[in-house]
Design an enzyme around this catalytic site. Structure first.
Site, PDB file in Angstrom:
ATOM      1  CG  ASN A  78       0.807  -5.265 -10.181  1.00 52.77           C
ATOM      2  OD1 ASN A  78       0.070  -5.366 -11.151  1.00 52.77           O
ATOM      3  ND2 ASN A  78       1.594  -4.236  -9.967  1.00 52.77           N
ATOM      4  N   GLY A  92      11.137  -2.809  -1.945  1.00 54.62           N
ATOM      5  CA  GLY A  92      10.865  -1.664  -2.790  1.00 54.62           C
ATOM      6  C   GLY A  92      11.709  -1.536  -4.028  1.00 54.62           C
ATOM      7  CD  GLU A  93      16.915  -2.272  -3.753  1.00 50.14           C
ATOM      8  OE1 GLU A  93      17.614  -1.435  -3.169  1.00 50.14           O
ATOM      9  OE2 GLU A  93      17.324  -3.421  -4.056  1.00 50.14           O
ATOM     10  CD  GLU A 120      -1.515  -2.452   1.569  1.00 49.69           C
ATOM     11  OE1 GLU A 120      -2.254  -3.427   1.436  1.00 49.69           O
ATOM     12  OE2 GLU A 120      -0.344  -2.546   2.028  1.00 49.69           O
ATOM     13  CG  LEU A 148      -1.111  -3.973 -14.065  1.00 53.02           C
ATOM     14  CD1 LEU A 148      -1.951  -2.981 -13.289  1.00 53.02           C
ATOM     15  CD2 LEU A 148      -1.351  -3.801 -15.549  1.00 53.02           C
ATOM     16  CD  GLU A 149       5.288  -2.773  -9.570  1.00 55.29           C
ATOM     17  OE1 GLU A 149       6.167  -3.627  -9.346  1.00 55.29           O
ATOM     18  OE2 GLU A 149       4.905  -1.962  -8.711  1.00 55.29           O
ATOM     19  N   PRO A 202      11.534 -12.623  -3.239  1.00 57.33           N
ATOM     20  CG  PRO A 202      12.507 -14.022  -1.671  1.00 57.33           C
ATOM     21  CD  PRO A 202      12.836 -12.923  -2.626  1.00 57.33           C
ATOM     22  NE  ARG A 203       3.276  -9.206  -1.808  1.00 52.92           N
ATOM     23  CZ  ARG A 203       2.908  -8.108  -2.448  1.00 52.92           C
ATOM     24  NH1 ARG A 203       3.628  -7.685  -3.473  1.00 52.92           N
ATOM     25  NH2 ARG A 203       1.842  -7.428  -2.094  1.00 52.92           N
TER      26      ARG A 203
END
Length: 801
Positions: free
Chosen positions: A341, A316-317, A63, A343-344, A272-273
């Site tokens: 996602n 964040g990378e 988020e 989309l990225e 990894p998530r």
């Protein structure tokens, strides 16, 4: 019932829940010094002196990253408003600070949903708008924010296949919280249907699109250490597996080894998530026989041989790494997790493959698949052959990536839609600060007695048990329902000026609060003015300002406005009387009540005195012939206030007004010129005032660009002593202020005890002069003039020819 049970559980369970939540927070990496934020104890840097801030809540990393799309659009809509971002996790906080500092003014941890913790946070932040990312539904937060008059907006709303049945079963619990939202922007029509099924009002839910579509790959900068590693390795192929979940690294590694069989100088990048799985993922890759390099260990002193695996054990990378890949796999889709996602990587123009389970991103997946911009496999053993196919035919892989990017780019705009909805909700909001529970307990009973007394007082006049008098001229009262400044005197001044320009002869009646004269009636006439001691500060200001504009009007000062009006009629011609603060003056009948409401301190959420500021019941608003909303912001409609007024008094029109600074005036006898308003920008200013709403004065200085290095507030109508002045002078010197600024009314109250020759030891003193400006002013004046003519016609019929 579910909401009451929730409150009861929080209340009864607090002795156990609070220690547990503290222990859990520490275990998850929260700093001890910031735990108080979880319970409403915010640092001074976050606390707001006045309402208007925008609070954006992003619970965790995902988020917070979405906010990187939303906040730039918000900042374009709100260039001057404070934007404060809260998160629920340390990793989310870290990402928020790193990614959003360009647009946000502060960061803090959101409170747990205990009613007292939420209330304490709201009193500290005083938000005008709460924006919650995704589907973080906290009943107390939503309901209390709405009760404080803030707008509530749910952005990028999504309910997964797995969660949808639970939300529907518990609609009795979630429904009241969702009803507090002004608008809910869902990612897709399916999400919108699920939010409605969870209890949200149908008309408040719309499709706003997915903020993830607004991601711009050009904004993501690949870390220099990663770029240097790839330059040193010079791999023939880079395969990237992003957002992997449990038990996915092993099949990904096996598929990569199939690629290695044909392309031995290849690099596998795995992200990894969740951070807690970094070690587990490293073990899985090493178990497949791959040399593992951790992102956190870069730069390396020795470059490994290919093939190898780069484990992205950072946050964040990932988005910045997609452009480096030749092929991409999006994790969470092989083992039933619902996917992540896509989309990225699609926006990066890369060929992307997902597994069979993408129900959490169904709408995105279907769009991409339909356009041929995404590949989907049914089994893990299909992954290696597909990667090899793309490496063997780069043109086909590039075409697939181009189609994916076209789909993603065509769906942009969610951030701008959300920002526009935020502007709507912000404009309609009317924030206030509710009293604490301790204040309610202490002052609630006296407030109830005050309310009963006010009703009884009004009832005695309405029933005729107490007599009322009527002046032989049209009488207009300018008043309000609350104690404290709302702009009554500037409004009376403005009406007197404009009505005089229309050829009428207005006279002003005022009580003369805190005047020193013991005379029961004081009359100020153009040829016989009075001083401030005889009239009081506000009446004297009216006299001075009207004389300055060349439209002097007679002023009667007395607690008995009827008697003062008769005295004026003996002296001069009067066409109409304007009563300053006359709404509660029941013994004088009026023809027209103009009721002022300060939108910065909404009356509808005010308790009776002394708990709040309300002097009369809300039913008093039904007596108004017109309403004037003061301290409004240009472009704001204040729909919530308008709706409430329409329910109480549907016939009275609503007008908007605001105080506008027009000039400064030197406050000493030296030949000092007035400062132009633009000269105040950047000046080191010490400010003081004794006004009913000092925050409005502070806000005006901020809007003028003043660098307020210090300030001091005094009680309304404060009469300054020489000791007060010495404190002001000392504070101004300590703050190294260039000038001292105060209001025009405060300058009047400074004069008697501290004349100019005694104002030594301080920077130059100036008074800021402001005027009331009314939107659609001519329509209001037309309405008043029509009422004046109607009264004249009525009087004429009564007296005969």
């Amino acid at each position: 019932m579910l909401g009451q049970l929730y409150h009861l559980l929080l209340l009864v369970g607090a002795p156990v829940l609070v220690p547990y939540l503290i222990w859990r927070a520490l275990a998850r990496g929260h700093a001890w010094g910031r735990l108080g934020e979880k319970f409403g104890y915010l640092p001074p840097s976050i606390r707001q002196a006045e309402p208007g801030a925008i609070w954006v809540h992003a619970v965790s990393v995902g988020e917070a990253l979405l906010c990187a799309q939303l906040l730039p659009a918000l900042r374009r809509q709100f260039p001057d408003q404070k934007i404060l971002v809260s998160t629920g996790t340390p990793t989310g906080q870290q990402q928020a600070v790193e990614r959003l500092s360009r647009w946000a003014d502060g960061f803090f941890y959101a409170p747990h949903d205990f009613p007292w913790a939420v209330a304490k946070t709201l009193r500290a932040i005083r938000p005008r708008l709460l924006i919650v990312m995704e589907t973080e539904i906290w009943p107390n937060l939503f309901r209390q924010a709405k009760a404080c008059g803030a707008g509530v907006l749910l952005v990028n709303g999504r309910i997964s296949d797995r969660s949808a049945p639970r939300y529907q079963r518990l609609r009795g619990f979630f429904g009241p919280a969702l009803e507090a939202c002004d608008e809910i922007l869902a990612q897709s029509e399916l999400d919108a249907e699920r939010v409605r099924a969870a209890g949200a009002p149908a008309d408040s839910v719309s499709v706003g699109g997915n903020l993830k579509y607004d991601f711009d790959a050009k904004d993501a900068q690949t870390p220099a250490a990663v770029r240097d590693l790839l330059a040193a390795l010079a791999p023939d192929a880079v395969i990237l597996a992003g957002s992997t979940r449990e038990d996915e690294e092993a099949p990904v590694a096996r598929a990569f080894l199939e690629v290695v069989a044909r392309h031995p100088r290849s690099l596998l990048v795995v992200a990894p998530r969740h951070p807690q799985r970094f070690d587990e993922a490293a073990e899985a890759l090493a178990g497949a026989g791959l040399a593992v390099v951790r992102r956190s260990s870069l730069p390396l002193s020795e470059i490994p041989a290919l093939p190898a695996a780069l484990l992205v054990d950072s946050l964040g990378e990932l988005a910045s790494l997609y452009p480096l890949a030749d092929a991409v796999f999006v994790g969470g889709s092989l083992n039933g997790w619902g996917g992540h996602n896509a989309l990225e990587p699609a926006l990066a123009g890369k060929p992307v493959v997902v597994g069979p389970t993408m129900q959490n991103f169904r709408e995105i997946t279907e769009r991409l698949l339909t356009a041929g911009g995404l590949a989907q496999i049914e089994k893990p053993d299909q992954l290696g052959p597909l990667w090899l196919e793309w490496l063997a035919d780069p043109a086909a892989a590039a075409a697939l990536g181009a189609r994916g990017r076209a789909v993603a780019e065509a769906a942009r705009g969610a951030a701008e839609r959300a920002a526009a909805a935020a502007r709507e909700a912000w404009s309609a909001a009317a924030p206030t600060t509710p009293p604490s529970i301790w204040r309610r307990l202490a002052l609630g009973p006296p407030a109830a007695l005050w309310s009963l007394g006010a009703r009884a007082h009004r009832g005695l006049y309405a029933s005729g048990l107490l007599g009322r008098s009527r002046l032989p001229r049209f009488t207009l009262a300018v008043g309000n329902l609350t104690a404290g400044g709302v702009g009554k005197t500037p409004t009376v001044l403005r009406l007197a000026e404009q009505l005089a320009l229309r050829g009428l002869e207005p006279a002003i009646l005022t009580r003369g609060y805190r005047r020193r004269s013991q005379e029961p009636v004081v009359v100020s006439l153009p040829h016989r003015p009075q001083d401030a001691a005889a009239m009081g500060d506000e009446a004297w200001l009216l006299q001075e300002r009207l004389e300055q504009v060349g439209l002097p009007a007679p002023i009667g000062v007395s607690g008995d406005r009827w008697r003062a009006g008769l005295r004026l009629l003996e002296e001069v011609r009067v066409d109409l009387f304007l009563l300053d603060d006359g709404l509660q003056h029941h013994r004088l009948e009026r023809d027209f009540d103009l009721v002022l409401l300060d939108v910065a301190r909404p009356v509808f959420r005010e308790a009776s005195l002394p708990l709040g500021r309300r002097r009369e019941p809300f039913s008093a608003l039904s007596r108004a012939q017109a309403f004037l909303l003061t301290r409004t912001a240009p472009g704001c409609r204040y729909d919530d206030v308008r709706r409430r007024l329409a329910r109480l008094n549907p016939k009275a029109p609503v007008y908007l007004a605001r105080m506008v600074p027009v000039e400064t005036r030197p406050a000493d006898r030296l030949p000092r010129r007035a400062l132009r308003l633009e000269e105040l920008a950047g000046r080191a200013v010490f400010a003081f005032c004794g006004l009913g709403a000092p925050e409005a004065f502070w806000r005006t200085l901020k809007e003028l660009g003043c660098n307020v290095v210090g300030r001091r507030a005094f009680p309304d109508h404060h009469r300054y002593s020489l000791d007060d002045w010495w404190r002001i002078a000392a504070d101004a010197r300590d703050c190294q202020a260039e000038i001292v600024l105060t209001s025009e009314k405060d300058l009047v109250n400074l004069e008697p005890e501290v004349p100019p020759e005694m104002r030594t030891g301080a920077p130059p003193l100036y008074a800021l002069i402001a005027e009331q400006r009314i939107d659609d002013e001519q329509a209001l004046l037309d309405r008043i003039e029509e009422a004046v003519q109607a009264r004249r016609a009525l009087d004429s019929r009564r007296t005969g020819p």
